[in-house]
Design a protein around this motif. Structure first.
Motif, PDB file in Angstrom:
ATOM      1  N   CYS A  97       0.832  -1.216   0.000  1.00 16.33           N
ATOM      2  CA  CYS A  97       0.000   0.000   0.000  1.00 16.33           C
ATOM      3  C   CYS A  97       0.867   1.267   0.000  1.00 16.33           C
ATOM      4  O   CYS A  97       0.385   2.333  -0.364  1.00 16.33           O
ATOM      5  CB  CYS A  97      -0.979  -0.011   1.165  1.00 16.33           C
ATOM      6  SG  CYS A  97      -0.206  -0.198   2.759  1.00 16.33           S
ATOM      7  N   SER A  98       2.130   1.184   0.352  1.00 17.22           N
ATOM      8  CA  SER A  98       3.044   2.317   0.222  1.00 17.22           C
ATOM      9  C   SER A  98       4.070   2.043  -0.872  1.00 17.22           C
ATOM     10  O   SER A  98       5.161   2.631  -0.878  1.00 17.22           O
ATOM     11  CB  SER A  98       3.778   2.577   1.554  1.00 17.22           C
ATOM     12  OG  SER A  98       2.873   2.676   2.622  1.00 17.22           O
ATOM     13  N   HIS A 106       5.403   2.248   8.178  1.00 13.97           N
ATOM     14  CA  HIS A 106       4.999   3.378   7.335  1.00 13.97           C
ATOM     15  C   HIS A 106       3.932   2.975   6.328  1.00 13.97           C
ATOM     16  O   HIS A 106       4.164   2.912   5.132  1.00 13.97           O
ATOM     17  CB  HIS A 106       6.224   3.961   6.638  1.00 13.97           C
ATOM     18  CG  HIS A 106       7.311   4.349   7.592  1.00 13.97           C
ATOM     19  ND1 HIS A 106       7.115   5.289   8.593  1.00 13.97           N
ATOM     20  CD2 HIS A 106       8.572   3.904   7.743  1.00 13.97           C
ATOM     21  CE1 HIS A 106       8.231   5.415   9.294  1.00 13.97           C
ATOM     22  NE2 HIS A 106       9.125   4.584   8.805  1.00 13.97           N
ATOM     23  N   PHE A 108       0.738   3.765   4.317  1.00 14.85           N
ATOM     24  CA  PHE A 108       0.019   4.927   3.775  1.00 14.85           C
ATOM     25  C   PHE A 108      -1.024   4.435   2.783  1.00 14.85           C
ATOM     26  O   PHE A 108      -0.817   3.427   2.104  1.00 14.85           O
ATOM     27  CB  PHE A 108       0.986   5.870   3.026  1.00 14.85           C
ATOM     28  CG  PHE A 108       1.957   6.586   3.921  1.00 14.85           C
ATOM     29  CD1 PHE A 108       1.679   7.874   4.367  1.00 14.85           C
ATOM     30  CD2 PHE A 108       3.140   5.990   4.315  1.00 14.85           C
ATOM     31  CE1 PHE A 108       2.571   8.544   5.192  1.00 14.85           C
ATOM     32  CE2 PHE A 108       4.041   6.657   5.139  1.00 14.85           C
ATOM     33  CZ  PHE A 108       3.752   7.937   5.574  1.00 14.85           C
ATOM     34  N   ASP A 109      -2.113   5.174   2.678  1.00 14.55           N
ATOM     35  CA  ASP A 109      -3.129   4.813   1.696  1.00 14.55           C
ATOM     36  C   ASP A 109      -3.985   6.030   1.372  1.00 14.55           C
ATOM     37  O   ASP A 109      -4.802   6.459   2.185  1.00 14.55           O
ATOM     38  CB  ASP A 109      -3.997   3.671   2.237  1.00 14.55           C
ATOM     39  CG  ASP A 109      -5.018   3.210   1.214  1.00 14.55           C
ATOM     40  OD1 ASP A 109      -4.628   2.971   0.048  1.00 14.55           O
ATOM     41  OD2 ASP A 109      -6.207   3.115   1.560  1.00 14.55           O
ATOM     42  N   ALA A 110      -3.766   6.573   0.189  1.00 10.76           N
ATOM     43  CA  ALA A 110      -4.482   7.796  -0.195  1.00 10.76           C
ATOM     44  C   ALA A 110      -5.986   7.549  -0.278  1.00 10.76           C
ATOM     45  O   ALA A 110      -6.784   8.409   0.102  1.00 10.76           O
ATOM     46  CB  ALA A 110      -3.941   8.312  -1.531  1.00 10.76           C
ATOM     47  N   ARG A 113      -7.492   7.985   2.983  1.00 10.03           N
ATOM     48  CA  ARG A 113      -6.919   9.130   3.708  1.00 10.03           C
ATOM     49  C   ARG A 113      -6.148   8.657   4.952  1.00 10.03           C
ATOM     50  O   ARG A 113      -6.305   9.205   6.047  1.00 10.03           O
ATOM     51  CB  ARG A 113      -7.987  10.158   4.094  1.00 10.03           C
ATOM     52  CG  ARG A 113      -8.702  10.798   2.917  1.00 10.03           C
ATOM     53  CD  ARG A 113      -9.299  12.153   3.287  1.00 10.03           C
ATOM     54  NE  ARG A 113      -8.261  13.179   3.391  1.00 10.03           N
ATOM     55  CZ  ARG A 113      -8.438  14.357   3.969  1.00 10.03           C
ATOM     56  NH1 ARG A 113      -9.602  14.664   4.502  1.00 10.03           N
ATOM     57  NH2 ARG A 113      -7.451  15.233   4.034  1.00 10.03           N
ATOM     58  N   PHE A 114      -5.316   7.689   4.740  1.00  7.42           N
ATOM     59  CA  PHE A 114      -4.503   7.146   5.829  1.00  7.42           C
ATOM     60  C   PHE A 114      -3.075   7.673   5.669  1.00  7.42           C
ATOM     61  O   PHE A 114      -2.338   7.237   4.791  1.00  7.42           O
ATOM     62  CB  PHE A 114      -4.532   5.612   5.779  1.00  7.42           C
ATOM     63  CG  PHE A 114      -4.094   4.943   7.040  1.00  7.42           C
ATOM     64  CD1 PHE A 114      -5.003   4.720   8.069  1.00  7.42           C
ATOM     65  CD2 PHE A 114      -2.777   4.542   7.221  1.00  7.42           C
ATOM     66  CE1 PHE A 114      -4.596   4.108   9.249  1.00  7.42           C
ATOM     67  CE2 PHE A 114      -2.370   3.931   8.395  1.00  7.42           C
ATOM     68  CZ  PHE A 114      -3.286   3.717   9.407  1.00  7.42           C
ATOM     69  N   TYR A 115      -2.718   8.641   6.531  1.00  9.45           N
ATOM     70  CA  TYR A 115      -1.470   9.394   6.362  1.00  9.45           C
ATOM     71  C   TYR A 115      -0.301   8.813   7.174  1.00  9.45           C
ATOM     72  O   TYR A 115       0.530   9.547   7.689  1.00  9.45           O
ATOM     73  CB  TYR A 115      -1.709  10.865   6.727  1.00  9.45           C
ATOM     74  CG  TYR A 115      -2.618  11.588   5.753  1.00  9.45           C
ATOM     75  CD1 TYR A 115      -2.116  12.143   4.570  1.00  9.45           C
ATOM     76  CD2 TYR A 115      -3.987  11.691   5.991  1.00  9.45           C
ATOM     77  CE1 TYR A 115      -2.948  12.785   3.669  1.00  9.45           C
ATOM     78  CE2 TYR A 115      -4.831  12.338   5.083  1.00  9.45           C
ATOM     79  CZ  TYR A 115      -4.291  12.881   3.928  1.00  9.45           C
ATOM     80  OH  TYR A 115      -5.123  13.504   3.026  1.00  9.45           O
ATOM     81  N   GLY A 117       1.371   5.822   9.976  1.00 17.38           N
ATOM     82  CA  GLY A 117       2.634   5.254   9.781  1.00 17.38           C
ATOM     83  C   GLY A 117       3.743   6.247  10.133  1.00 17.38           C
ATOM     84  O   GLY A 117       4.656   6.305   9.346  1.00 17.38           O
TER      85      GLY A 117
END
Lengths: 329, 330
Positions: A97-98, A106, A108-110, A113-115, A117
């Motif tokens: 996912c990053s 870390h 992240f997932d746009a 909206r997961f900023y 990590g």
């Protein structure tokens, strides 16, 4: 442990338990995969803290922003980050996912909206304040939710962020996961005031202490907090009192706490208690539970298969993503 | 070509900020005392009245929180200009800049670029002593993920902010404290400045002076002195400190075959060291003399004027170094 509220629905109970089981089974499998060398680096598992991730995510909408810590697999899964790409991230694969660049700490997932990590203790709090500021200035009703451990309360950024969010009445949920140990340092060894939520009073921030082992209590507290923030009445600090049933990371021999203490907390574990309550209320049978368990295990197995089969990023791509892939002026 | 307007560096920076606020509703300015006080160097004076406190936002003395909030606001779709009073104070926000702003795009596999602009004053020359006068540009220029610029001219002071805000990446803009009161011509070129790329400020044939920031003006003064001896110095203003424009520097070196790097940072682990090494790697056989450096003496900047002046890479030291390099009597 209390019973279930009047009129509590079976489907609701099974949903909450299903979400927590997904996290628990995922984390347990991660521990095995770490032992087998498929997951490397630092790995921080959240066994015992599932109720917080699941309870809070129930009340957040797709427009809300989430900032988390290096112990964030549970937050990501409860938020809706797909398990396959999450596991692929832990493997370091391009399908992660990053993009494989972050690893376990870390995520992240746009799309959700997961900023992240953030693996700097306290480092995510100012970010969440800024996300809240953006929502306020853009005139939305979205909130930002920031997860952090009680160790972060010793960082200046905790205090600076609480002050700033309150001063500007920003829609920020500060969710402190107080699991009593900052790595190996017990709360009383690091804080003069161990009651984290009372610190909020210094900043005129609304705060509450919540039984973080009770998913229903977490959900209820989060619901009230989100309503407060969405209404433009400013930030809220929720101190979720919880316990980390596993080691801090895979390198932790846990010399700083008694096994008996862990066992005491294990009895109060969020999955155990919800399972017992649902069964006692006649809302769930052992067969139902086993079905949920099989379902979770199947999802984890599929995620592992996805991650194993995924490709490594070619070394030629090493320099990508240091800067945004747009033409600079 | 319209007649150039004579303004101060301060006014040029202010016009840059005002232009950005007018051009894009996503842009806002925040920092300590940027509003009611008008900015600690009076850069933002009057902007609060014009744009209101939502867009010209005073912050508490919480560098880490408000720089981090700028990063978060950028992620949330806005285009913040965060002002930190000086580079010395920015160390309180170093975690947010280095561990968050510079890493998020990479760690997220390109999902979350951070279009934040962080402005800060830098350098000595105003007798502000050792906690307000340092030149730590090299610290930031070291970090992949950041873009670092330092406008030294009126046109760049006016125009660089616009292109910094257009960048999808975090941009650190250094403004030399000693230049705020400098007057100069604002020309049409301000509307066309680029974020990257060095510029030959003065063409010459005898020696190349590579510099940036306030030291550009020290080099210009030195070039005038040297011209009286028939030494024709070429001056390269780096403008961008990350990325560095090797091509412009090397082209100048090939022409003059002699280089003096003038850097207000301390010599050890400095930008001057980096630039010198790049010249060695790419232009060793073009050199007729060893590369020389004029940097700040390795001492925290002292308060008394004579000692502050002696610590800095002043005109006299540049002239002496060039003369020595060219074999002239000093």
């Amino acid at each position: 442990m209390s019973g279930l509220p009047d009129g509590f629905k079976r489907e609701r109970g099974l949903h909450l338990l299903r979400q927590m089981l997904r996290i628990r089974q995922f984390e347990d499998r991660c521990a095995e995969l770490y032992g087998a060398g498929h997951i490397r680096g630092f790995l921080h598992l959240c066994d015992g803290e599932e109720a917080i991730a699941v309870g809070v995510m129930q009340v957040l909408g797709p427009g809300d922003a989430i900032v988390s810590t290096y112990r964030e697999h549970g937050h990501a899964l409860a938020r809706g980050v797909a398990m396959g790409p999450l596991m692929a991230e832990l493997y370091g694969k391009r399908a992660g996912c990053s993009g494989g660049r972050g690893g376990s700490m870390h995520v992240f997932d746009a799309a959700t909206r997961f900023y992240g990590g953030n693996a700097i203790v306290g480092g995510g709090l100012p970010l969440a304040v800024g996300l809240g500021l953006a929502e306020k200035l853009r005139g939305t009703c979205n909130v930002s939710a920031c997860f952090f451990g009680e160790g972060a309360a010793a960082e200046g950024e905790f205090h600076e962020s609480m002050n700033l969010a309150a001063l500007w009445r920003l829609p920020v949920l500060f969710i402190c996961e107080n699991n009593l140990y900052a790595m190996g340092t017990a709360l009383a060894r690091s804080e003069s005031q161990t009651d984290i939520q009372v610190k909020a009073a210094a900043y005129d921030v609304r705060a509450a202490a919540v039984d973080g082992m009770d998913v229903l209590a977490v959900e209820q507290a989060a619901r009230e907090a989100v309503e407060h923030a969405r209404a433009g009445r400013g930030p809220v600090l929720l101190e979720m009192r919880t316990y980390r049933l596993r080691a801090h990371s895979m390198f932790d021999a846990q010399l700083y706490r008694d096994k008996a203490e862990v066992e005491e907390w294990r009895k109060r574990g969020p999955l155990t208690t919800l399972t017992t309550r649902l069964k006692a209320a006649g809302l769930m049978t052992e067969d139902d539970f086993q079905a949920l368990l099989r379902e979770a295990d199947a999802e984890v197995a599929a995620a592992v298969e996805f991650a194993s089969a995924a490709e490594w990023e070619p070394v030629e791509d090493l320099a990508r993503h240091v800067y945004a892939e747009e033409v600079t002026p | 070509m319209t007649t150039p307007l004579r303004i101060t560096y301060r006014e040029a920076v202010k016009q840059g900020i005002r232009g950005a606020l007018l051009a894009d509703p996503r842009v806002f300015l925040m920092g300590e005392d940027v509003g009611r006080y008008g900015g600690c160097f009076a850069v933002s004076k009057g902007l609060l009245d014009e744009f209101g406190e939502e867009r010209v936002r005073d912050t508490p003395l919480s560098e880490s929180a408000f720089v981090g909030a700028g990063i978060g606001a950028a992620l949330g779709g806005l285009r913040p200009i965060v002002e930190v009073m000086t580079v010395n104070f920015s160390l309180l926000a170093l975690d947010q800049i280095v561990n968050t702003a510079a890493t998020l795009c990479h760690m997220s596999g390109g999902q979350f670029p951070v279009p934040v602009v962080i402005r800060m004053a830098t350098g000595a020359g105003r007798q502000l002593a050792a906690q307000h006068s340092h030149s730590l540009e090299a610290w930031y220029a070291h970090v992949p993920g950041l873009r670092v610029v330092e406008p030294a001219t009126i046109d760049d002071a006016r125009g660089m902010l616009r292109v910094a805000l257009a960048s999808p990446d975090p941009v650190i803009v250094f403004e030399p404290i000693s230049l705020y009161n400098m007057e100069g011509d604002l020309t049409d070129a301000a509307a066309h400045v680029r974020l990257e790329g060095a510029r030959v400020h003065r063409a010459g044939s005898s020696v190349t002076l590579v510099t940036y920031g306030a030291s550009l003006w020290r080099c210009i003064a030195a070039a005038e002195v040297l011209a009286q001896d028939g030494i024709d110095a070429e001056i390269v203003d780096l403008r961008s400190l990350r990325p560095l424009d090797d091509a412009t520097v090397l082209a100048s070196v090939r022409k003059t075959r002699r280089v003096v790097i003038v850097d207000e940072g301390w010599r050890t682990c400095s930008l001057a060291a980096e630039i010198g090494q790049r010249i060695v790697e790419q232009g060793f056989y073009d050199l007729d003399a060893p590369i020389a450096r004029v940097c700040t003496e390795e001492v925290p900047i002292p308060y008394p004027k004579h000692l502050e002046d002696a610590a800095l890479p002043g005109c006299e030291r540049i002239v002496d170094t060039v003369r020595r390099l060219l074999g002239h009597a000093v």
